[in-house]
Scaffold this motif. Sequence first.
Motif, PDB file in Angstrom:
ATOM      1  N   VAL A 347       0.830  -1.205   0.000  1.00 31.43           N
ATOM      2  CA  VAL A 347       0.000   0.000   0.000  1.00 31.43           C
ATOM      3  C   VAL A 347       0.863   1.253   0.000  1.00 31.43           C
ATOM      4  N   TRP A 348       2.027   1.198   0.668  1.00 31.31           N
ATOM      5  CA  TRP A 348       2.880   2.387   0.682  1.00 31.31           C
ATOM      6  C   TRP A 348       3.338   2.748  -0.717  1.00 31.31           C
ATOM      7  N   THR A 351       0.376   4.174  -2.579  1.00 29.81           N
ATOM      8  CA  THR A 351       0.113   5.533  -2.103  1.00 29.81           C
ATOM      9  C   THR A 351       1.152   6.508  -2.621  1.00 29.81           C
ATOM     10  N   ALA A 354       0.598   7.056  -6.294  1.00 30.28           N
ATOM     11  CA  ALA A 354      -0.544   7.935  -6.519  1.00 30.28           C
ATOM     12  C   ALA A 354      -0.192   9.375  -6.202  1.00 30.28           C
ATOM     13  N   ALA A 355       0.591   9.575  -5.111  1.00 29.17           N
ATOM     14  CA  ALA A 355       0.982  10.938  -4.744  1.00 29.17           C
ATOM     15  C   ALA A 355       1.878  11.550  -5.806  1.00 29.17           C
TER      16      ALA A 355
END
Length: 380
Positions: A347-348, A351, A354-355
């Motif tokens: 997930v990191w 994330t 995505a960032a």
Amino acid sequence: MRGNIQEQAAADCYDRPHGRPRQRVLLVVLALLALQIGSLISPAYACGCGAMVPGAQSRMTVDHETAVVDWDGRREQIVMRFTVDSDAPEAAWIMPVPGRAEVELAENALFDELAEITAPVHRERSYFWPRDGDWPLGSGYTDGAAAAPLPGEAAGVGVVGREQLGDFDVARLTATDPDALRGWLTENGFQLPDGLTADLDPYVRQGWEYVAVRLAPREKGAVLRGTLDPLRLAFASDRPVYPMRLSRRAENSQALSLFVLAGHRMEPRSAIGGDEPEVTYAGKVGPYGAVGELTGRKERFLTAFEQDFPRPERINGDHELRAADSDASFRRVVYDDELLTVAGMPVWLMTLGAAVAAAATAVVLRVRSRRRNAVPLSAA
């Protein structure tokens, strides 16, 4: 990655029909005994060093020693089991006890049940950022698993009983003089360390007796190796006690794993020269299985301890056990930490990706906006 161990009080009691630890090389080793009248074993160095003592020219280590104390207010039982690695055909040890003891073989199932009852609860816990072993900090992120005939009596010494129990030759002794007890052991083939008489003196003054055990496999050519049959000692006692004083003769650090079955949660009165005892389990157990057989089908409160003795010479007494302030239940919790993922993707990373994508999009849009709003030079 499998991670942190955390201890947690449980709000409920664990009453289980079914239910082994960290190493502690037994409490005492003074030692003795011959197989038959007139037959003495080869000399062994007997000491109160928390380990069983092999015969001359032999080697022995005790990998695990686990003890169970059961006390009903008037009678105490101590059950011991050892796992040893040796090339010794025989060894011996002696246990001081506060009263006339009965000795018999016990069931291995007792320790299996206790190990099951006191096993920590495993719970999963996720973490967000990668740790050592997770990509890109290692070769890849993990699946959450961690990288698993007695000699004759002498003046001052009495022989009150003898039994052959499996591979154990058991003598029960009395002594009114520590020097006489030391002399009897020495005359029967054992070399005793300096200071032993002084260590025995408190037991003699209190009128304690002694269970002396010689371990000798009956199979010709066999050696003492692996897990030995457990022994059960039972004697009258108005207070629960686990003898430890003679372990001060140990040359190496000692470890104690102790299960205490009683009417209430129990605790040692003091650390007796070792690290503070650590409670690893506390809760009620029902009168079932091998545990129920030991307790006479009575419900008990089980308290499990572990304790280290980095400097055995500081041991200054026996473990006297008393009721704790409350019967609060307690159980260890082991958290199995796993990297937080979705469909196998960290997930990191999702994330962060995505960032980064959002930031890049914002930059592009800002540039485009500036271009549209720019004033042409010809219009100036």
